[in-house]
Design a protein around this motif. Structure first.
Motif, PDB file in Angstrom:
ATOM      1  N   TYR A 251       0.846  -1.188   0.000  1.00 17.46           N
ATOM      2  CA  TYR A 251       0.000   0.000   0.000  1.00 17.46           C
ATOM      3  C   TYR A 251       0.885   1.242   0.000  1.00 17.46           C
ATOM      4  N   THR A 252       0.519   2.220  -0.799  1.00 22.22           N
ATOM      5  CA  THR A 252       1.229   3.495  -0.834  1.00 22.22           C
ATOM      6  C   THR A 252       0.511   4.461   0.106  1.00 22.22           C
ATOM      7  N   ARG A 253       1.262   5.065   0.995  1.00 18.68           N
ATOM      8  CA  ARG A 253       0.667   6.011   1.953  1.00 18.68           C
ATOM      9  C   ARG A 253       0.280   7.293   1.223  1.00 18.68           C
ATOM     10  N   ARG A 254      -0.983   7.707   1.380  1.00 23.31           N
ATOM     11  CA  ARG A 254      -1.526   8.890   0.698  1.00 23.31           C
ATOM     12  C   ARG A 254      -2.169   9.819   1.722  1.00 23.31           C
ATOM     13  N   PRO A 255      -1.455  10.849   2.187  1.00 18.51           N
ATOM     14  CA  PRO A 255      -2.084  11.797   3.112  1.00 18.51           C
ATOM     15  C   PRO A 255      -3.069  12.695   2.368  1.00 18.51           C
ATOM     16  N   GLY A 256      -4.185  12.988   3.033  1.00 20.26           N
ATOM     17  CA  GLY A 256      -5.190  13.846   2.433  1.00 20.26           C
ATOM     18  C   GLY A 256      -5.924  14.657   3.483  1.00 20.26           C
ATOM     19  N   VAL A 257      -6.640  15.661   3.029  1.00 23.62           N
ATOM     20  CA  VAL A 257      -7.421  16.545   3.899  1.00 23.62           C
ATOM     21  C   VAL A 257      -8.866  16.559   3.411  1.00 23.62           C
ATOM     22  N   TYR A 258      -9.801  16.588   4.371  1.00 23.07           N
ATOM     23  CA  TYR A 258     -11.227  16.530   4.059  1.00 23.07           C
ATOM     24  C   TYR A 258     -11.962  17.469   5.001  1.00 23.07           C
ATOM     25  N   ALA A 259     -13.085  18.037   4.521  1.00 24.22           N
ATOM     26  CA  ALA A 259     -13.748  19.083   5.289  1.00 24.22           C
ATOM     27  C   ALA A 259     -15.211  18.792   5.568  1.00 24.22           C
ATOM     28  N   LEU A 260     -15.589  19.075   6.804  1.00 28.71           N
ATOM     29  CA  LEU A 260     -16.993  19.205   7.188  1.00 28.71           C
ATOM     30  C   LEU A 260     -17.323  20.678   6.997  1.00 28.71           C
ATOM     31  N   LEU A 261     -18.298  20.958   6.148  1.00 27.63           N
ATOM     32  CA  LEU A 261     -18.631  22.345   5.798  1.00 27.63           C
ATOM     33  C   LEU A 261     -20.096  22.608   6.135  1.00 27.63           C
ATOM     34  N   PRO A 262     -20.373  22.977   7.404  1.00 27.12           N
ATOM     35  CA  PRO A 262     -21.768  23.146   7.828  1.00 27.12           C
ATOM     36  C   PRO A 262     -22.325  24.535   7.544  1.00 27.12           C
ATOM     37  N   ARG A 263     -23.605  24.574   7.351  1.00 31.47           N
ATOM     38  CA  ARG A 263     -24.367  25.826   7.292  1.00 31.47           C
ATOM     39  C   ARG A 263     -25.766  25.471   7.790  1.00 31.47           C
ATOM     40  N   GLY A 264     -26.125  26.014   8.952  1.00 31.66           N
ATOM     41  CA  GLY A 264     -27.399  25.652   9.561  1.00 31.66           C
ATOM     42  C   GLY A 264     -27.432  24.155   9.824  1.00 31.66           C
ATOM     43  N   ARG A 265     -28.509  23.500   9.401  1.00 33.38           N
ATOM     44  CA  ARG A 265     -28.627  22.045   9.564  1.00 33.38           C
ATOM     45  C   ARG A 265     -28.006  21.275   8.404  1.00 33.38           C
ATOM     46  N   GLY A 266     -27.460  22.018   7.427  1.00 38.57           N
ATOM     47  CA  GLY A 266     -26.934  21.387   6.224  1.00 38.57           C
ATOM     48  C   GLY A 266     -25.435  21.197   6.252  1.00 38.57           C
ATOM     49  N   LEU A 267     -24.987  20.359   5.340  1.00 38.24           N
ATOM     50  CA  LEU A 267     -23.575  20.073   5.172  1.00 38.24           C
ATOM     51  C   LEU A 267     -23.293  20.084   3.670  1.00 38.24           C
ATOM     52  N   LEU A 268     -22.241  20.779   3.258  1.00 41.93           N
ATOM     53  CA  LEU A 268     -21.845  20.799   1.859  1.00 41.93           C
ATOM     54  C   LEU A 268     -21.000  19.562   1.592  1.00 41.93           C
ATOM     55  N   VAL A 269     -21.468  18.720   0.684  1.00 44.61           N
ATOM     56  CA  VAL A 269     -20.779  17.475   0.350  1.00 44.61           C
ATOM     57  C   VAL A 269     -20.538  17.438  -1.154  1.00 44.61           C
ATOM     58  N   THR A 270     -19.810  16.436  -1.585  1.00 39.52           N
ATOM     59  CA  THR A 270     -19.495  16.252  -2.989  1.00 39.52           C
ATOM     60  C   THR A 270     -20.080  14.936  -3.471  1.00 39.52           C
ATOM     61  N   TRP A 271     -20.811  14.992  -4.568  1.00 42.27           N
ATOM     62  CA  TRP A 271     -21.249  13.784  -5.252  1.00 42.27           C
ATOM     63  C   TRP A 271     -20.237  13.526  -6.365  1.00 42.27           C
ATOM     64  N   TYR A 272     -19.585  12.374  -6.283  1.00 46.99           N
ATOM     65  CA  TYR A 272     -18.589  11.978  -7.277  1.00 46.99           C
ATOM     66  C   TYR A 272     -19.190  10.860  -8.117  1.00 46.99           C
ATOM     67  N   ASP A 273     -19.206  11.042  -9.443  1.00 50.78           N
ATOM     68  CA  ASP A 273     -19.755   9.999 -10.311  1.00 50.78           C
ATOM     69  C   ASP A 273     -18.988   9.960 -11.622  1.00 50.78           C
ATOM     70  N   ASP A 274     -18.081   8.995 -11.711  1.00 44.37           N
ATOM     71  CA  ASP A 274     -17.304   8.802 -12.932  1.00 44.37           C
ATOM     72  C   ASP A 274     -17.927   7.731 -13.817  1.00 44.37           C
ATOM     73  N   GLY A 275     -19.147   7.292 -13.469  1.00 48.04           N
ATOM     74  CA  GLY A 275     -19.818   6.244 -14.221  1.00 48.04           C
ATOM     75  C   GLY A 275     -19.475   4.851 -13.743  1.00 48.04           C
ATOM     76  N   LEU A 276     -18.467   4.738 -12.884  1.00 52.03           N
ATOM     77  CA  LEU A 276     -18.045   3.429 -12.371  1.00 52.03           C
ATOM     78  C   LEU A 276     -18.222   3.309 -10.863  1.00 52.03           C
ATOM     79  N   ASN A 277     -17.841   4.347 -10.142  1.00 56.42           N
ATOM     80  CA  ASN A 277     -17.821   4.300  -8.680  1.00 56.42           C
ATOM     81  C   ASN A 277     -18.502   5.528  -8.090  1.00 56.42           C
ATOM     82  N   PRO A 278     -19.816   5.690  -8.262  1.00 58.52           N
ATOM     83  CA  PRO A 278     -20.471   6.876  -7.692  1.00 58.52           C
ATOM     84  C   PRO A 278     -20.431   6.833  -6.161  1.00 58.52           C
TER      85      PRO A 278
END
Length: 148
Positions: free
Chosen positions: A15-42
């Protein structure tokens, strides 16, 4: 030791070690998220991604959130970390992903996501806790929902 979510690493697999950063982005009761869909792994994801060589985690967080959502953020604060072992088909790579989790405030939408296959979505935080694509993202979204 950083808590692991997901699959147990396979014995003998490199396994290759891959450091990354990810965000919780709240506004009110909502959260801004990302929908990723390359047609293979949504997948529904927390916005974020890899830290480039020589790049600080905070700079990477701002860059990745902007690329995946089109939003500018402010006041990032690290709230935890986790790791997971996974295959990354876009890189044809087995990775140990070390995921640094931040909470930040979304400030302004500058346009659509710049990264291919990504769509920014506002979602009720409770729904996001159930629908995010990996256990680590769900865990930290759940902690946020409970008020950390």
């Amino acid at each position: 030791m950083i808590r692991r979510f997901g699959e147990t690493p396979e014995a003998g697999r490199k396994y290759t070690r891959r450091p990354g950063v990810y965000a919780l982005l709240p506004r009110g009761r909502g959260l801004l998220v990302t929908w990723y869909d390359d047609g293979l792994n949504p997948e529904l994801q927390l916005p974020g991604g890899g830290i480039d060589p020589g790049e600080s985690p905070i700079i990477a967080l701002h860059r990745e959130v902007f690329e995946e959502t089109g939003w500018l953020i402010t006041a990032p604060r690290r709230i935890g970390a986790f790791r997971r072992f996974t295959y990354m088909p876009e890189y044809d790579l087995w990775a140990e992903k070390v995921c640094l989790i931040y909470r930040a405030q979304p400030v302004r939408r500058m346009g659509p996501p710049r990264e291919e296959f990504h769509e920014a979505r506002w979602m009720d935080t409770a729904d996001a806790v159930e629908k995010l694509g990996n256990g680590g993202d769900r865990h930290f979204a759940g902690l946020h929902l409970q008020g950390l």
